[in-house]
Design a protein around this motif. Sequence first.
Motif, mmCIF file in Angstrom:
data_model
loop_
_atom_site.group_PDB
_atom_site.id
_atom_site.type_symbol
_atom_site.label_atom_id
_atom_site.label_comp_id
_atom_site.label_asym_id
_atom_site.label_seq_id
_atom_site.Cartn_x
_atom_site.Cartn_y
_atom_site.Cartn_z
ATOM 1 N N SER A 1 0.839 -1.209 0.000
ATOM 2 C CA SER A 1 0.000 0.000 0.000
ATOM 3 C C SER A 1 0.865 1.247 0.000
ATOM 4 N N ARG A 2 1.961 1.225 0.782
ATOM 5 C CA ARG A 2 2.828 2.409 0.848
ATOM 6 C C ARG A 2 3.517 2.653 -0.492
ATOM 7 N N LEU A 3 3.982 1.568 -1.134
ATOM 8 C CA LEU A 3 4.660 1.734 -2.424
ATOM 9 C C LEU A 3 3.680 2.190 -3.497
ATOM 10 N N VAL A 4 2.454 1.667 -3.460
ATOM 11 C CA VAL A 4 1.440 2.073 -4.433
ATOM 12 C C VAL A 4 1.124 3.561 -4.238
ATOM 13 N N ALA A 5 0.961 3.990 -2.993
ATOM 14 C CA ALA A 5 0.657 5.398 -2.718
ATOM 15 C C ALA A 5 1.798 6.284 -3.220
ATOM 16 N N GLU A 6 3.043 5.833 -2.990
ATOM 17 C CA GLU A 6 4.205 6.605 -3.425
ATOM 18 C C GLU A 6 4.231 6.707 -4.951
ATOM 19 N N GLN A 7 3.880 5.595 -5.589
ATOM 20 C CA GLN A 7 3.876 5.583 -7.057
ATOM 21 C C GLN A 7 2.806 6.533 -7.592
ATOM 22 N N LEU A 8 1.632 6.501 -6.947
ATOM 23 C CA LEU A 8 0.534 7.344 -7.421
ATOM 24 C C LEU A 8 0.816 8.822 -7.187
ATOM 25 N N THR A 9 1.438 9.143 -6.040
ATOM 26 C CA THR A 9 1.638 10.557 -5.731
ATOM 27 C C THR A 9 2.880 11.145 -6.407
ATOM 28 N N THR A 10 3.982 10.369 -6.450
ATOM 29 C CA THR A 10 5.212 10.958 -6.997
ATOM 30 C C THR A 10 5.493 10.509 -8.434
ATOM 31 N N GLY A 11 4.931 9.386 -8.842
ATOM 32 C CA GLY A 11 5.214 8.854 -10.183
ATOM 33 C C GLY A 11 6.672 8.451 -10.340
ATOM 34 N N ALA A 12 7.380 8.340 -9.201
ATOM 35 C CA ALA A 12 8.824 8.056 -9.255
ATOM 36 C C ALA A 12 9.109 6.634 -9.743
ATOM 37 N N ILE A 13 8.125 5.790 -9.687
ATOM 38 C CA ILE A 13 8.349 4.397 -10.063
ATOM 39 C C ILE A 13 7.156 3.932 -10.912
ATOM 40 N N GLY A 14 7.448 3.343 -12.049
ATOM 41 C CA GLY A 14 6.376 2.887 -12.941
ATOM 42 C C GLY A 14 5.709 1.637 -12.392
ATOM 43 N N PRO A 15 4.448 1.356 -12.807
ATOM 44 C CA PRO A 15 3.746 0.186 -12.277
ATOM 45 C C PRO A 15 4.492 -1.124 -12.541
ATOM 46 N N ASP A 16 5.136 -1.262 -13.726
ATOM 47 C CA ASP A 16 5.847 -2.511 -14.023
ATOM 48 C C ASP A 16 7.059 -2.686 -13.101
ATOM 49 N N SER A 17 7.737 -1.566 -12.825
ATOM 50 C CA SER A 17 8.901 -1.647 -11.937
ATOM 51 C C SER A 17 8.466 -1.972 -10.516
ATOM 52 N N LEU A 18 7.304 -1.450 -10.137
ATOM 53 C CA LEU A 18 6.792 -1.745 -8.800
ATOM 54 C C LEU A 18 6.468 -3.231 -8.668
ATOM 55 N N VAL A 19 5.864 -3.789 -9.722
ATOM 56 C CA VAL A 19 5.557 -5.220 -9.714
ATOM 57 C C VAL A 19 6.855 -6.027 -9.581
ATOM 58 N N ALA A 20 7.887 -5.629 -10.360
ATOM 59 C CA ALA A 20 9.165 -6.352 -10.305
ATOM 60 C C ALA A 20 9.760 -6.282 -8.892
ATOM 61 N N MET A 21 9.619 -5.115 -8.249
ATOM 62 C CA MET A 21 10.129 -4.933 -6.878
ATOM 63 C C MET A 21 9.398 -5.882 -5.917
ATOM 64 N N LEU A 22 8.074 -5.973 -6.077
ATOM 65 C CA LEU A 22 7.293 -6.831 -5.179
ATOM 66 C C LEU A 22 7.638 -8.309 -5.403
ATOM 67 N N ILE A 23 7.859 -8.680 -6.674
ATOM 68 C CA ILE A 23 8.233 -10.084 -6.953
ATOM 69 C C ILE A 23 9.556 -10.401 -6.262
ATOM 70 N N LEU A 24 10.507 -9.463 -6.345
ATOM 71 C CA LEU A 24 11.806 -9.690 -5.697
ATOM 72 C C LEU A 24 11.625 -9.859 -4.187
ATOM 73 N N LEU A 25 10.819 -8.993 -3.588
ATOM 74 C CA LEU A 25 10.635 -9.065 -2.128
ATOM 75 C C LEU A 25 9.954 -10.375 -1.724
ATOM 76 N N LEU A 26 8.931 -10.727 -2.479
ATOM 77 C CA LEU A 26 8.169 -11.938 -2.164
ATOM 78 C C LEU A 26 9.049 -13.182 -2.269
#
Length: 409
Positions: free
Chosen positions: A219-244
């Motif tokens: 939720s925090r990363l999604v909010a950051e992505q929506l507000t700052t646009g600093a990270i694209g949705p595909d990159s966010l997905v890749a980040m979550l896959i790595l963490l998981l």
Amino acid sequence: MTDVLTEQEEAVPFYPMERGGSCPFDPANQLAALATEQPITRVRLWNGNHAWLVTKNADLRAAISDRRLSCDPRLPGFPHVTAFVETRRGDAPRTLIEMDFPEHTTYRRMLTKDFLYKRVEAMRPRIQEIVDGLIDRMLESTGPVDLVAAFALPVPSLVICELLGVPYDDHEFFQVRSNVLFARDATAEQAMKAFQELAVYLGGMMQKKAAQPGDDLTSRLVAEQLTTGAIGPDSLVAMLILLLTAGHETTANMISLSALTLLQHPEQMAELRDKPEMVPDAVEELLRYLTVAQSGARRVATEDIEIGGHLVKAGEGVILAFDTANRDTSVFAEPEVFDIHRDDTGQHVAFGFGSHQCVGQQLARAELQIAVRTLVQRVPTLRLAQSVDSLQFRKDMAVYGVQGLPVSW
Ligand code: HEM
């Protein structure tokens, strides 16, 4: 600066999963010998390509911190660990571990808050609850049980699910796919399918979190992505896959191999039962001795660079071997001996070193400390229900481990 061997015939075949010198935890005999005889060796990879293998602790630390070594798997000469990584080129979103400065710093900053020491300390009571619950359930049965399935895997899996806000009921779905991503013999197609299925799953999860945020990292990363646009949705997905995947594969294998190591050293196990304050040091020694990240750090030189007195040319791949660096005789006295009393364990590189050093290390430490202490105290009669020789070790995976660990008590 010494000149180097570059002829294909002279390169040593390197299959990082060939563990097992005199015991199943030792680096392969050939690698152990290399570590003492020569600090850097030309090796032949599974795909016929070549790379430099860096085996000494000091050389690894110096090289891994050098920005002339890149993590970008799209660059020619990169020593890919599997066919999957090799085929992910072009625009495929990269994970944190595949980024260089300054992009890496931007993405890493988004994670550090959630993995800070204080945050992790606050999670300890919940981790203890998870560990106790699993041991309660295990003790309800008369045994034998598989400690991997009953304990080692669910501990980090439950923890990472809670941290990311992913339902644990889906754990089989992502465990199966995560296994494919870490398997050396998975084809590029199989791994790509697994990655895409995880991406669809986590993409759906991100949409849910955008609509209904929770108190979790996604939720925090999604909010950051929506507000700052600093990270694209595909990159966010890749980040979550790595963490998981990184969040449970490594820790789960550490927990099961730690239990096995302690069972093989009953006097040290008894000592930990009597003196639980020794558990943090014991965990550091387990991390050093076992070094589950057996594929090492993968990099490629973007400029000519000297490592261990040898010239590595721009475009050549480099593998920094954590397992041999953790058995380096110039740093560790009798490195092949498992000893929870040693005072040199602090030099281990089981979590890597430098800017890419494991982001989840404090969390992993907390999980390992709680799992080890609780297991030795609550199951004092724990014993192997099968001989060590009959166990199947994960030689074919990027992360070392044991497939199953039948135990009784
Ligand atoms: C005992 C358990 C663990 C071990 C042995 C381990 C080991 C490692 C190692 C060796 C690296 C560096 C790789 C390199 O330099 O190429 C690394 C990086 C990483 N680890 Fe872990 N890890 C563990 C647990 C975790 C956990 C619990 C998480 C997250 C929940 C995690 C997330 C990551 C991430 C995101 C990176 C990439 C960091 C970056 O590139 O900046 N790891 N880990």
